[in-house]
Design a protein around this motif. Structure first.
Motif, short mmCIF file in Angstrom:
data_model
loop_
_atom_site.label_atom_id
_atom_site.label_comp_id
_atom_site.label_asym_id
_atom_site.label_seq_id
_atom_site.Cartn_x
_atom_site.Cartn_y
_atom_site.Cartn_z
N ILE A 168 0.92 -1.07 0.02
CA ILE A 168 -0.07 -0.01 0.20
C ILE A 168 0.65 1.01 -0.14
O ILE A 168 2.09 1.13 0.49
N PRO A 169 0.32 2.38 -0.75
CA PRO A 169 1.01 3.77 -0.53
C PRO A 169 1.28 4.19 1.10
O PRO A 169 0.71 5.09 1.27
N ILE A 170 2.06 3.41 1.75
CA ILE A 170 2.21 3.70 3.08
C ILE A 170 2.80 4.89 3.61
O ILE A 170 2.34 5.68 4.47
N VAL A 171 3.67 5.61 2.77
CA VAL A 171 4.14 6.91 3.02
C VAL A 171 3.24 8.04 2.64
O VAL A 171 2.84 8.85 3.63
N ASP A 172 2.25 7.92 1.59
CA ASP A 172 1.17 8.74 1.40
C ASP A 172 0.15 8.86 2.56
O ASP A 172 -0.39 9.95 3.03
N PHE A 173 -0.23 7.84 2.92
CA PHE A 173 -1.20 7.50 4.00
C PHE A 173 -0.51 7.92 5.46
O PHE A 173 -1.42 8.80 6.02
N ALA A 174 0.69 7.60 5.60
CA ALA A 174 1.24 8.06 7.01
C ALA A 174 1.17 9.68 6.94
O ALA A 174 1.08 10.53 7.72
N GLY A 175 1.53 10.16 5.70
CA GLY A 175 1.74 11.52 5.32
C GLY A 175 0.42 12.15 5.71
O GLY A 175 0.31 13.31 6.32
N GLY A 176 -0.50 11.69 5.15
CA GLY A 176 -1.83 12.25 5.52
C GLY A 176 -2.47 12.20 6.61
O GLY A 176 -2.84 13.38 7.22
N TYR A 177 -2.22 11.31 7.63
CA TYR A 177 -2.55 11.19 8.67
C TYR A 177 -1.81 12.00 9.82
O TYR A 177 -2.33 12.91 10.59
N ASN A 178 -0.61 12.20 9.32
CA ASN A 178 0.41 12.99 10.23
C ASN A 178 0.06 14.42 9.83
O ASN A 178 -0.03 15.27 10.77
N SER A 179 -0.29 14.96 8.77
CA SER A 179 -0.61 16.22 8.37
C SER A 179 -2.02 16.67 9.05
O SER A 179 -2.33 17.87 9.57
N ALA A 180 -3.05 15.71 9.00
CA ALA A 180 -4.25 16.09 9.61
C ALA A 180 -4.06 16.15 11.07
O ALA A 180 -4.74 17.07 11.85
N PHE A 181 -3.23 15.37 11.92
CA PHE A 181 -2.86 15.66 13.09
C PHE A 181 -2.36 17.11 13.41
O PHE A 181 -2.72 17.64 14.45
N ALA A 182 -1.52 17.12 12.64
CA ALA A 182 -0.84 18.62 12.67
C ALA A 182 -1.63 19.76 12.62
O ALA A 182 -1.90 20.75 13.55
N LEU A 183 -2.57 19.81 11.72
CA LEU A 183 -3.47 20.81 11.25
C LEU A 183 -4.32 20.98 12.51
O LEU A 183 -4.80 22.23 13.05
N VAL A 184 -4.81 19.62 13.08
CA VAL A 184 -5.94 19.67 14.26
C VAL A 184 -5.36 20.47 15.48
O VAL A 184 -5.70 21.13 16.12
N SER A 185 -3.85 19.93 15.64
CA SER A 185 -3.33 20.58 16.68
C SER A 185 -3.04 22.04 16.43
O SER A 185 -3.10 22.63 17.37
N GLY A 186 -2.76 22.78 15.45
CA GLY A 186 -2.69 24.13 14.99
C GLY A 186 -3.87 24.77 15.42
O GLY A 186 -3.98 25.90 15.84
N ILE A 187 -4.96 23.86 14.97
CA ILE A 187 -6.25 24.93 14.97
C ILE A 187 -6.61 24.92 16.58
O ILE A 187 -7.28 25.89 17.14
N LEU A 188 -6.35 23.70 17.47
CA LEU A 188 -6.47 23.86 18.69
C LEU A 188 -5.74 24.94 19.56
O LEU A 188 -6.15 25.80 20.35
N LYS A 189 -4.54 25.13 19.01
CA LYS A 189 -3.64 26.39 19.48
C LYS A 189 -4.24 27.62 19.24
O LYS A 189 -4.58 28.61 20.06
N ALA A 190 -4.57 27.62 17.84
CA ALA A 190 -5.35 28.94 17.37
C ALA A 190 -6.72 29.43 18.19
O ALA A 190 -7.05 30.43 18.51
N GLN A 191 -7.39 28.08 18.45
CA GLN A 191 -8.76 28.41 19.23
C GLN A 191 -8.38 29.01 20.70
O GLN A 191 -9.12 29.76 21.23
N MET A 192 -7.28 28.49 21.43
CA MET A 192 -6.96 29.12 22.68
C MET A 192 -6.35 30.50 22.72
O MET A 192 -6.32 31.02 23.61
N THR A 193 -5.42 30.87 21.57
CA THR A 193 -4.74 31.81 21.64
C THR A 193 -5.04 32.96 20.70
O THR A 193 -4.61 34.18 20.66
N GLY A 194 -5.79 32.67 19.75
CA GLY A 194 -6.29 33.49 18.59
C GLY A 194 -5.35 33.84 17.61
O GLY A 194 -5.47 34.54 16.64
N LYS A 195 -4.15 33.10 17.54
CA LYS A 195 -3.12 33.14 16.70
C LYS A 195 -2.93 31.90 15.91
O LYS A 195 -2.49 30.71 16.73
N GLY A 196 -2.89 31.83 14.67
CA GLY A 196 -2.54 30.56 13.84
C GLY A 196 -1.16 30.30 13.68
O GLY A 196 -0.36 30.97 14.17
N CYS A 197 -0.73 29.66 12.62
CA CYS A 197 0.74 29.13 12.55
C CYS A 197 0.91 28.50 11.11
O CYS A 197 0.00 28.15 10.39
#
Length: 398
Positions: A168-197
């Motif tokens: 399976i395209p394991i790097v593509d899928f892992a990259g997808g999961y990794n970036s989705a996790f990163a995006l949600v983490s950034g949004i959580l920070k932005a929700q708390m601080t009002g500042k994105g990244c």
């Protein structure tokens, strides 16, 4: 109960597999994923990936697997008016996500520094092949290339065989999961601080990170990482694929107690006290002696007979083909298969997100046609009138 990401909106400039796979995870958890497609290219190239294309329909089952539960907006970002539309939508969104070549987010002014004046809380996440702002950013990248250059292919397969990619395209899928996790983490920070990244996620970095303990072995002690016969674990013996009377099974003796139980099940209790096999280090040093003995034993019974005998005492599993794996009753028990109706393909069956919540999963929607939701998105979120939308379309913006 609402899905966990209900109310979160992401503008996704995605194509092919890795980015859409990441956004699919968020869509299935309730996020509003607005897929931005280029009207000049008939949208995402994944729409034309064979097999299973419908003649005269700009769609494929491949595309449907990655893009369900999203909305499609056509937008020409090469035009100033397209950028204006994008900025108006950014004002009411939480994230901007892309999986473009590494130099393009900067060229297209999709970085946080470009969008902060529009919405200080916006989070920008870029899944690229080799990352942003470096000597390799301009390189095109695909899963198999990254598997090759990060050592994954060289340690996959049987000793002496050509390098092998993951099935399976394991790097593509892992990259997808990794970036989705990163995006949600950034949004959580932005929700708390009002500042994105800005979030810089690459397929290359993701693949290297998955070398994990093997990388530590090599970097710290110079260990030579090589393929082991029978897909065996590099240090835990026995852990690998074994032939039975009618097929193959995998056993994983990751604890001493599992090997002890295996010896009893095989009727070789004496192996437990054999100095060659008593401990992990002993079995590793005598792999070439123990594994042939086990292979002969496993050939005496069928796969099912052995699996029934081992039960939960020894971690074990049958080796299934895809057809068998997808008809396993446990998939039904876990509610992993969904069904949705598509105007061209009829009934499409697919696999749900692997994340489950207390909320009931939303009714699956097939992936949209190119620009299917353009008018509703612009009027609902951008505040455009029907006449303004018509003018944008006439100008080639949509």
């Amino acid at each position: 109960m609402d899905l966990p990401l209900k109310g979160i909106r992401v503008l996704a400039i995605t194509q092919y597999g890795a980015g859409p796979f990441g956004m699919l995870q968020l869509a299935e958890l309730g996020a509003d994923i607005i897929k931005i497609e280029n009207p000049l290219t008939r949208g995402d190239v994944a729409r034309t990936v064979p097999p299973y294309l419908e003649e005269g329909v700009n769609d494929s089952i491949y595309f449907q697997a990655f893009n369900r539960n999203t909305r499609s907006l056509t937008l020409n970002l090469q035009l100033p008016q397209g950028t204006e539309v994008l900025h108006r939508l950014i004002k009411v969104s939480h994230g901007v996500y892309s999986n473009l070549r590494g130099d393009l987010p900067t060229r297209m002014k999709l970085r946080y520094r470009d969008l902060e004046p529009v919405n200080p809380a916006i989070v920008t996440c870029h899944l690229t092949g080799y990352g942003l702002d470096n000597s390799q950013s301009r390189r095109p990248s695909y899963d198999m290339l990254v598997q090759a250059e990060t050592g994954m292919m060289e340690i996959t397969g049987e000793p002496g065989a050509p390098p092998a990619r993951s099935g399976i395209p394991i790097v593509d899928f892992a990259g997808g999961y990794n970036s989705a996790f990163a995006l949600v983490s950034g949004i959580l920070k932005a929700q708390m601080t009002g500042k994105g990244c800005d979030l810089d996620v690459s397929l290359f970095d993701t693949a290297v990170s998955m070398l994990s303990y093997m990388a530590s072995w090599h970097l710290t002690r110079g260990a030579e990482i090589r393929r082991e016969p029978d897909s065996s674990h590099p240090s835990q013996v026995p852990s690998g694929v074994f032939p039975t009377k009618d097929g193959w099974i995998v056993i994983m003796c990751a604890k001493e107690e599992f090997f002890q139980s295996l010896c009893d099940i095989l009727g070789h209790g004496e192996w437990k006290d054999d100095r060659r096999f008593r401990r992990f280090a002993d079995r590793l040093g005598n792999r070439s002696i123990l594994v042939p003995l086990l292979k002969e034993e496993f050939k005496r019974k069928t796969a099912k007979e052995w699996l029934d005998l081992m039960g939960n005492a020894v971690p074990s599993a049958p080796v299934h083909d895809i057809a068998h794996a997808l008809t396993d009753p446990f998939l039904q028990e876990r509610d992993l298969v969904l069904e949705m109706e598509h105007p061209a393909f009829g009934s499409i069956r697919a696999i749900r997100s692997s994340v489950k919540s207390d909320a009931a999963p939303s009714e699956p929607r097939p992936a949209p046609t190119v620009g299917q939701n353009t008018d509703e998105i612009l009027t609902e979120l951008g505040g455009y009138s029907p006449d303004e939308v018509k003018a944008l379309r006439t100008a080639g913006v949509l």
